[in-house]
Scaffold this active site. Sequence first.
Site, PDB file in Angstrom:
ATOM      1  CG  ASP A  53      -0.324  -0.517   2.445  1.00 47.00           C
ATOM      2  OD1 ASP A  53      -0.983  -1.212   3.219  1.00 47.00           O
ATOM      3  OD2 ASP A  53       0.889  -0.225   2.661  1.00 47.00           O
ATOM      4  CG  ASP A  55       0.597   3.744   4.409  1.00 44.55           C
ATOM      5  OD1 ASP A  55      -0.556   3.585   3.946  1.00 44.55           O
ATOM      6  OD2 ASP A  55       1.175   2.892   5.099  1.00 44.55           O
ATOM      7  CG  ASP A 133       8.521   0.201  12.837  1.00 45.89           C
ATOM      8  OD1 ASP A 133       8.838   0.912  11.867  1.00 45.89           O
ATOM      9  OD2 ASP A 133       7.751  -0.777  12.739  1.00 45.89           O
TER      10      ASP A 133
HETATM   11  P1  ATP Z   1       3.877  -3.658   5.141  1.00 48.69           P
HETATM   12  O1  ATP Z   1       4.527  -3.886   3.846  1.00 48.69           O
HETATM   13  O2  ATP Z   1       3.795  -4.860   5.974  1.00 48.69           O
HETATM   14  O3  ATP Z   1       2.583  -2.890   5.066  1.00 48.69           O
HETATM   15  P2  ATP Z   1       4.786  -1.241   6.388  1.00 48.69           P
HETATM   16  O4  ATP Z   1       6.180  -0.759   6.730  1.00 48.69           O
HETATM   17  O5  ATP Z   1       4.016  -0.418   5.418  1.00 48.69           O
HETATM   18  O6  ATP Z   1       4.932  -2.737   5.911  1.00 48.69           O
HETATM   19  P3  ATP Z   1       2.652  -0.788   8.212  1.00 48.69           P
HETATM   20  O7  ATP Z   1       2.235  -1.620   9.360  1.00 48.69           O
HETATM   21  O8  ATP Z   1       1.743  -0.643   7.057  1.00 48.69           O
HETATM   22  O9  ATP Z   1       4.040  -1.370   7.738  1.00 48.69           O
HETATM   23  O10 ATP Z   1       3.022   0.619   8.796  1.00 48.69           O
HETATM   24  C1  ATP Z   1       3.328   1.746   7.990  1.00 48.69           C
HETATM   25  C2  ATP Z   1       4.457   2.564   8.608  1.00 48.69           C
HETATM   26  O11 ATP Z   1       4.057   3.052   9.910  1.00 48.69           O
HETATM   27  C3  ATP Z   1       5.734   1.772   8.888  1.00 48.69           C
HETATM   28  O12 ATP Z   1       6.555   1.710   7.750  1.00 48.69           O
HETATM   29  C4  ATP Z   1       6.349   2.544  10.025  1.00 48.69           C
HETATM   30  O13 ATP Z   1       7.021   3.678   9.542  1.00 48.69           O
HETATM   31  C5  ATP Z   1       5.147   3.014  10.825  1.00 48.69           C
HETATM   32  N1  ATP Z   1       4.802   2.057  11.905  1.00 48.69           N
HETATM   33  C6  ATP Z   1       3.937   1.019  11.822  1.00 48.69           C
HETATM   34  N2  ATP Z   1       3.841   0.351  12.979  1.00 48.69           N
HETATM   35  C7  ATP Z   1       4.665   0.987  13.826  1.00 48.69           C
HETATM   36  C8  ATP Z   1       5.006   0.791  15.196  1.00 48.69           C
HETATM   37  N3  ATP Z   1       4.482  -0.215  15.896  1.00 48.69           N
HETATM   38  N4  ATP Z   1       5.885   1.661  15.762  1.00 48.69           N
HETATM   39  C9  ATP Z   1       6.405   2.688  15.053  1.00 48.69           C
HETATM   40  N5  ATP Z   1       6.134   2.906  13.764  1.00 48.69           N
HETATM   41  C10 ATP Z   1       5.281   2.089  13.150  1.00 48.69           C
HETATM   42 MG    MG Z   2       1.991  -0.777   4.905  1.00 46.88          MG
END
Ligand code: ATP
Ligand code: MG
Length: 422
Positions: A53, A55, A133
């Site tokens: 996705d 963001d 994170d």
């Molecule tokens: P995926 O491909 O699994 O969606 P993602 O990195 O996009 O990976 P998401 O859970 O969609 O993960 O979260 C989007 C963003 O929000 C992350 O890349 C990170 O920057 C931030 N984030 C998500 N969860 C946390 C957390 N628990 N603590 C701090 N930052 C977080």
């Molecule tokens: Mg994501």
Amino acid sequence: MVDSHTYKNHSITKKDLCPRAIKVLESLNKAGHEAYLVGGAVRDLLLDKTPKDFDIATAAHPEEVKRTFRNSRLIGRRFRLAHVYFGREYLEVATFRAPHDAGSENAGKTANDGRITHDNVYGTLEEDALRRDFTINALFYDLKNKEIKDYAGGIQDIQDKQIRLIGDPEVRYREDPVRMLRAIRFAVKLDFTIHPETEAPIYKMGSLLKNIAPARLFDEALKLFHGGQALETFQALRRYDLFQYLFPQTENDLLEEQDESFLTFIEQALKNTDQRINSGMSTTPAFLYSVLLWARVQQRFMLYRESGQPIYQSTHLAATDALNEQVKSTAIPRRFSNVSREIWILQSRFERKDCGSSLALIEHRRFRAAYDFHCLRAQAGHIDISECEWWTEFQKLNHEEQLEQCKEFARPRKKRRRRKKK
Ligand code: ATP
Ligand code: MG
């Protein structure tokens, strides 16, 4: 590099972004707001992977985002976000946030155990980067200037293929223990190593996961086991001693078994799940749970049978015990747990091949999942493979052929109740 945080020399171009993300970024820029593509999308694009996705992070406050897009909605309390809709789908637009200890009256609150409980303090781009994170998740792509902003050293870590928490790892895990699961998930997904300082505390801090709401762990479990690398993730979670906090009964049963038959069964199931997901087939959490709780259901079933309960009731009671215990750690919504229950209940019906039973079973709405489960038991060597093969063939036949096939099996005779003489 323009300044120490700005990278011009990277592989991301406008055509890597989905048209919707481009539209949102450009509209925000046009309305005078700083806006970036952020998080997983930037990371995945730099690694030549297709993002799940897109963001967006912006300096605009949620109300300003709402004003910019007619088709948007504000959501969330802990984390106020805007969803910008395109038909039924939406993009998430989040306002820059400061770390939880910044700000004053409206500051993010931390519970006694260090968890963040309130997180609505707006901040700068840099602050927003540093509250994320991992370094590789804190990269911001600026479409207007074609630059990546990197305040945490994420670009270097992408090159070094490592997962590294921003800041003091113990503090960051205490703030949000789910980060331990995320570290493992990303390490497996990207084939990265976990930086030693990010890795070491996991072994001693795992029990903090007990404080996480079971519903949140359900969401996380889906990401862990329905991401196409369930087998590797399962093995890594066990290596880091975290699996026990997600599925305590399963871990217990694995530790107590004499041979490795339950382990083989689970690993085979996860292998199958990965294959299905990687070839675009559907999967249901109900199947995952029915696999992981199977040993417990069987144990409880035996106990109920020994205490004189009939087969059907024994399975129901065993299912209830296992599910009730499970939802204390990782929840499972009832629409799924009901399906797990049906999968277990249908297992004994595969033994009956007479026409009445077999024709009814293949018409059952859960036949497909129950059949997959039945064959998984055969694949893992728990029952004879010919048991699965019989049903595989039977389904393929036309009705006349099916009648021919099942005719050979006599309907089990009901035990005749002796009438008491008056
Ligand atoms: P995926 O491909 O699994 O969606 P993602 O990195 O996009 O990976 P998401 O859970 O969609 O993960 O979260 C989007 C963003 O929000 C992350 O890349 C990170 O920057 C931030 N984030 C998500 N969860 C946390 C957390 N628990 N603590 C701090 N930052 C977080
Ligand atoms: Mg994501």
